[in-house]
Design a protein around this motif. Structure first.
Motif, short mmCIF file in Angstrom:
data_model
loop_
_atom_site.label_atom_id
_atom_site.label_comp_id
_atom_site.label_asym_id
_atom_site.label_seq_id
_atom_site.Cartn_x
_atom_site.Cartn_y
_atom_site.Cartn_z
N GLY A 43 110.69 2.29 -11.18
CA GLY A 43 109.72 1.66 -12.07
C GLY A 43 109.99 0.16 -12.14
N GLY A 44 108.97 -0.65 -11.93
CA GLY A 44 109.11 -2.11 -11.95
C GLY A 44 107.88 -2.75 -11.33
N THR A 45 107.96 -4.04 -11.04
CA THR A 45 106.83 -4.67 -10.36
C THR A 45 106.77 -4.20 -8.92
N GLU A 46 105.58 -4.25 -8.35
CA GLU A 46 105.44 -3.84 -6.96
C GLU A 46 106.20 -4.78 -6.03
N ASP A 47 106.24 -6.07 -6.37
CA ASP A 47 106.98 -7.04 -5.55
C ASP A 47 108.47 -6.72 -5.53
N SER A 48 109.03 -6.37 -6.70
CA SER A 48 110.46 -6.05 -6.73
C SER A 48 110.74 -4.77 -5.96
N TRP A 49 109.82 -3.81 -6.02
CA TRP A 49 109.96 -2.58 -5.24
C TRP A 49 110.01 -2.89 -3.75
N LYS A 50 109.12 -3.78 -3.29
CA LYS A 50 109.09 -4.10 -1.86
C LYS A 50 110.39 -4.74 -1.40
N ARG A 51 111.07 -5.48 -2.29
CA ARG A 51 112.34 -6.10 -1.93
C ARG A 51 113.43 -5.06 -1.68
N VAL A 52 113.37 -3.92 -2.39
CA VAL A 52 114.44 -2.90 -2.26
C VAL A 52 113.98 -1.65 -1.49
N GLU A 53 112.71 -1.62 -1.10
CA GLU A 53 112.16 -0.41 -0.49
C GLU A 53 112.94 0.03 0.74
N LYS A 54 113.29 -0.91 1.61
CA LYS A 54 113.99 -0.55 2.85
C LYS A 54 115.33 0.11 2.57
N VAL A 55 116.11 -0.48 1.67
CA VAL A 55 117.44 0.08 1.36
C VAL A 55 117.30 1.44 0.69
N LEU A 56 116.42 1.54 -0.31
CA LEU A 56 116.29 2.79 -1.05
C LEU A 56 115.73 3.91 -0.19
N THR A 57 114.82 3.56 0.70
CA THR A 57 114.28 4.57 1.62
C THR A 57 115.38 5.09 2.55
N SER A 58 116.24 4.19 2.98
CA SER A 58 117.31 4.59 3.91
C SER A 58 118.31 5.55 3.27
N ILE A 59 118.55 5.40 1.96
CA ILE A 59 119.59 6.21 1.31
C ILE A 59 119.03 7.46 0.63
N SER A 60 117.72 7.57 0.51
CA SER A 60 117.15 8.69 -0.23
C SER A 60 117.27 9.99 0.55
N ALA A 61 117.14 11.10 -0.16
CA ALA A 61 117.05 12.40 0.49
C ALA A 61 115.78 12.44 1.34
N LYS A 62 115.76 13.30 2.33
CA LYS A 62 114.58 13.45 3.19
C LYS A 62 114.14 14.91 3.18
N PHE A 63 112.84 15.11 3.05
CA PHE A 63 112.27 16.45 3.14
C PHE A 63 111.36 16.46 4.35
N HIS A 64 111.78 17.16 5.40
CA HIS A 64 111.05 17.14 6.68
C HIS A 64 110.75 15.69 7.10
N ASP A 65 111.78 14.86 7.01
CA ASP A 65 111.73 13.44 7.40
C ASP A 65 110.94 12.56 6.44
#
Length: 478
Positions: free
Chosen positions: A145-167
């Protein structure tokens, strides 16, 4: 030295595991702990991951080690410690730097912190992280939860560390300010209900059918191969089959029957009531934990009152009753999820978050504590009708509720007649019965309210007359 992509403060169990996960996925991370010894120990034990970790012993050194705009995860005890840590950080930060609270925060605190930073040049993310220690280390479900701009700054890192369900990554931006922490709170409320329902079924198997812990573990193991397949059923089987290394008894049999809680279940109930949404299964689960904590009182009451006179549990038709138990648990889980999603829908309207219900169901399919096969069906239901009033009126879940209704009734009535407490299972049944009945009994309540308080009522015929002929009864209020 190459700067870090992200920073993390707080090297407790969750913080350490999250930092290792970030580093393992190829992201450079700076770490800081208020105790330099903890930082040194963490770095020394990081092994091959040291190449992606920058250990820092002062906040100034820590902030300088992160590439601007700097995202900094704060993974410490929720509440005042987070506010204190933010104040200590502020003097070292620059415009567009992002402070990220990844603890189990009250979403109202998150909204306050977000607002307090609005004119400072800094911003804030409230990030729900589910999955416990294992999830933090190898892939949690992440609610942002936050601004969309702040999300875009961390999206790559958080996507890399998150769980994956069928990729598919189990992480998503859910909306402004407190959206992420609110969704995490409701996740935990559903978790409370799910755990309570499983415990009630366990109680029927243990105290009603007199099965041993390993035998109950076998039952849960079988159920985990079917529609009840989920993390909580999976670990229940493992817990029930484990032995205590000290006494040799089943581990579960030597654990005191007092359940702890950290507040997220209670917050779920409070917010549901604030928004006028019935979340009876979650309420029952919170009450169940409170009653469990009153062990001395319960033991004293048993000596005074004794146990109730009961009828025998079914024994000659054990297989079909086990089927009933399985179906009853499935039905009750539907009620818990339906209530949780209804609370989130109300909050979305209240706070203008536009919470994406199908996405929430998707990111809960792996990594989090309530992950289950069942969430795929919820995802599908909300994808087809994202604005549906309640999950249980979607075609797939309406059929499921009708298919399991008789089993839930038999299990609840059998448990009650056997003197076994099943507050969450019975609340689920009552919820279904109340929700599906077009004309209930609140007309009498409205009549009573009008009699003693002149509160008025609406008429079924639409006539513009809103008080009853109670006569002198109204004078009592005056």
């Amino acid at each position: 030295m190459e700067q870090a992509e992200i920073g993390l403060i707080g090297l407790g169990v969750m913080g350490s595991n999250l930092a290792l996960n970030i580093a393992e996925k190829g992201n450079r991370i700076a770490v800081f702990n208020r105790s330099p010894e903890a930082t040194r120990k963490f770095f020394a034990e990081a092994g091959d991951l040291q190449k992606n970790i920058i250990p820092c012993e002062t906040l100034e050194e820590f902030v300088a080690a992160i590439r601007p705009p700097r995202p900094i995860i704060i993974m410490i005890k929720a509440g005042d410690p987070v506010d204190q840590q933010m104040e200590l950080l502020k003097p070292y930060l620059a415009d567009n730097d992002i402070m990220i609270d990844a603890g189990n925060a009250n979403f109202r605190d998150t909204m306050r912190r977000f607002d307090n930073l609005k004119d400072s040049g800094l911003t804030f993310i409230g990030m729900g992280v589910s999955g416990g220690e294992e999830g933090a280390r190898h892939g949690p479900s992440i609610m942002v939860g936050g601004t969309e701009d702040s999300w875009k700054r961390v999206e790559k890192v958080l996507t890399s560390i998150s769980a994956k369900f069928h990729d598919e990554p189990c992480v998503a931006w859910l909306g402004e300010n407190g959206a992420g922490h609110f969704v995490k709170t409701i996740h935990n409320g559903i978790e409370y209900a799910d755990m309570q329902m499983i415990a009630e079924i366990y109680g029927i198997l243990r105290d009603g059918l007199k099965l041993s812990a390993p035998e109950i573990g076998q039952v849960f193991g079988k159920w985990n191969e079917g529609r009840l397949n989920s993390y909580l059923i999976e670990i229940s089987e493992k817990v029930l089959k484990a032995n205590d290394p000290i006494s040799g008894k089943p581990m579960v049999d030597v654990i005191v029957d007092q359940a702890g809680q950290k507040g997220t279940g209670k917050w779920s109930v409070i917010e549901a009531q604030n928004m006028g949404v019935a979340a009876t299964a979650i309420e029952a689960a919170v009450a169940g934990r409170i009653l469990s904590s009153q062990k001395a009182e319960r033991e004293a009451a048993e000596k005074i009152l004794g146990l109730p006179q009961t009828t025998a549990m079914p024994t000659t038709d054990g297989v079909s009753f086990l089927d009933d138990l399985e179906n009853a648990l499935l039905a009750a889980k539907v009620a818990a999820y339906a209530q949780g999603f209804a609370v989130m829908a109300a909050a979305s309207r209240e706070y203008n978050w536009n919470l994406p219900m199908p996405t929430i169901a998707k990111i809960w399919r792996e990594g989090c504590i309530i992950r289950s096969q069942f969430l795929d069906e919820i995802t599908s239901a909300f994808t087809k009708d994202p604005d549906v009033a309640n999950l249980i009126v979607t075609p797939a879940f309406a059929k499921l509720v009708n298919d399991t209704d008789a089993s839930l009734r038999r299990v609840v009535s059998t448990a009650i007649m056997s003197g076994l407490s099943v507050p969450a299972l019975s609340s689920a049944l009552s919820y279904f019965d109340a929700y599906r009945r077009g004309r209930g009994t609140a007309n009498l309540i409205q009549a009573q309210r009008d009699f003693f308080g002149a509160h008025g009522f609406d008429r079924v015929d639409g006539v513009d007359k809103h008080h009853g002929p109670w006569g002198s009864g109204l004078a009592d209020f005056a």
